[in-house]
Write an enzyme that holds these catalytic residues in place. Sequence first.
Site, PDB file in Angstrom:
ATOM      1  N   GLN A 176      21.079 -18.565  46.330  1.00 29.83           N
ATOM      2  CA  GLN A 176      20.826 -19.628  47.294  1.00 29.83           C
ATOM      3  C   GLN A 176      20.814 -19.040  48.709  1.00 29.83           C
ATOM      4  O   GLN A 176      21.732 -18.327  49.089  1.00 29.83           O
ATOM      5  CB  GLN A 176      21.905 -20.707  47.183  1.00 29.83           C
ATOM      6  CG  GLN A 176      21.710 -21.873  48.130  1.00 29.83           C
ATOM      7  CD  GLN A 176      20.433 -22.659  47.864  1.00 29.83           C
ATOM      8  OE1 GLN A 176      20.059 -22.868  46.717  1.00 29.83           O
ATOM      9  NE2 GLN A 176      19.756 -23.068  48.911  1.00 29.83           N
ATOM     10  N   LYS A 199      20.088 -28.463  41.587  1.00 31.59           N
ATOM     11  CA  LYS A 199      19.410 -27.563  40.667  1.00 31.59           C
ATOM     12  C   LYS A 199      20.161 -27.446  39.350  1.00 31.59           C
ATOM     13  O   LYS A 199      19.558 -27.398  38.270  1.00 31.59           O
ATOM     14  CB  LYS A 199      19.237 -26.185  41.321  1.00 31.59           C
ATOM     15  CG  LYS A 199      18.243 -26.197  42.483  1.00 31.59           C
ATOM     16  CD  LYS A 199      18.327 -24.948  43.336  1.00 31.59           C
ATOM     17  CE  LYS A 199      17.407 -25.041  44.551  1.00 31.59           C
ATOM     18  NZ  LYS A 199      17.550 -23.908  45.473  1.00 31.59           N
ATOM     19  N   ASP A 220      13.041 -17.129  41.141  1.00 31.12           N
ATOM     20  CA  ASP A 220      12.812 -17.774  42.437  1.00 31.12           C
ATOM     21  C   ASP A 220      11.726 -17.069  43.236  1.00 31.12           C
ATOM     22  O   ASP A 220      11.354 -17.505  44.322  1.00 31.12           O
ATOM     23  CB  ASP A 220      14.123 -17.794  43.239  1.00 31.12           C
ATOM     24  CG  ASP A 220      14.127 -18.854  44.333  1.00 31.12           C
ATOM     25  OD1 ASP A 220      13.379 -19.843  44.208  1.00 31.12           O
ATOM     26  OD2 ASP A 220      14.888 -18.707  45.304  1.00 31.12           O
TER      27      ASP A 220
END
Length: 294
Positions: A107, A63, A130
């Site tokens: 994450q 990413k 996200d």
Amino acid sequence: MTQPMTDSALSARLMDGTAVARRIAERTAARAAALTERTGATPCLATVLVGEDPASVTYVRMKRNRCEKAGIRSRHVPLPAATTTEELIATLTALSADPEVHGILLQHPAGPHIDERAAFEAIAPEKDVDGVTMRSFAAMGFALPGFASCTPGGIMRLLDAYDVDPTGKRAVVVGRSAILGKPVGMMLLARDATVTYCHSRTQDLSSLVREADILVAAVGRPEFIKGADIKPGAVVVDAGYNPGNVGDVEFTAAAERASLITPVPGGVGPMTIAVLLEQTLDAAERQLGVTAGA
């Protein structure tokens, strides 16, 4: 074993997420350059990683590399595996208050000792690129402006790229996670599909899969969906990724019956990252008071 990337022996056409994601990334890079030229600010995504799980480390590195290529600055915040929920919340709260950070990615999984829901809710909604907070989930449920969970958002963009109109179609989602199965079902419903949610404990799953015009597999079990159960002509989106580059669908057998199918890898995965970058740019534009495309 890596699944074949050619359709020469298949009846289904492969949905090339890598190519579609590349086009999204190129547009995002152009917008990022224009934003920086206009405001002097560089869009910034903060990535927070608890511990050193090899798969998570790889995902974050990927990413960050994609950020760099798209003209988005990546600020990586590595935390020890022993980080507590309270310490993680403090880190996310500080990033939420930092005006130089426009998007935040925690994450996940963050570790069994972490209250992930509490951690997600520490992310400011305007920086939740996200799509993991309850506010983002509500926005997806009510089809209101907000940030989509990136994998479901990527799936919808992939369907659009291949002219798959969910209107009136029977969509079956196998999986019920809060950041994949549930939101993709809501997005399909908002596009006028008739949606059935299934999961690993659904009785007579095969009969429901056989009814799917659009099948989204997101259960996290290798080849859990058998190719023989795919409805002829169905669109198969495999959002699973298991060791050995194996998805949640029995690929070769499913490809003999489907009209469109995503490969693993190269299908849903690249779309997830492309949407993350695009939503980071969206967040930066809003926070800097710039109208998209202006």
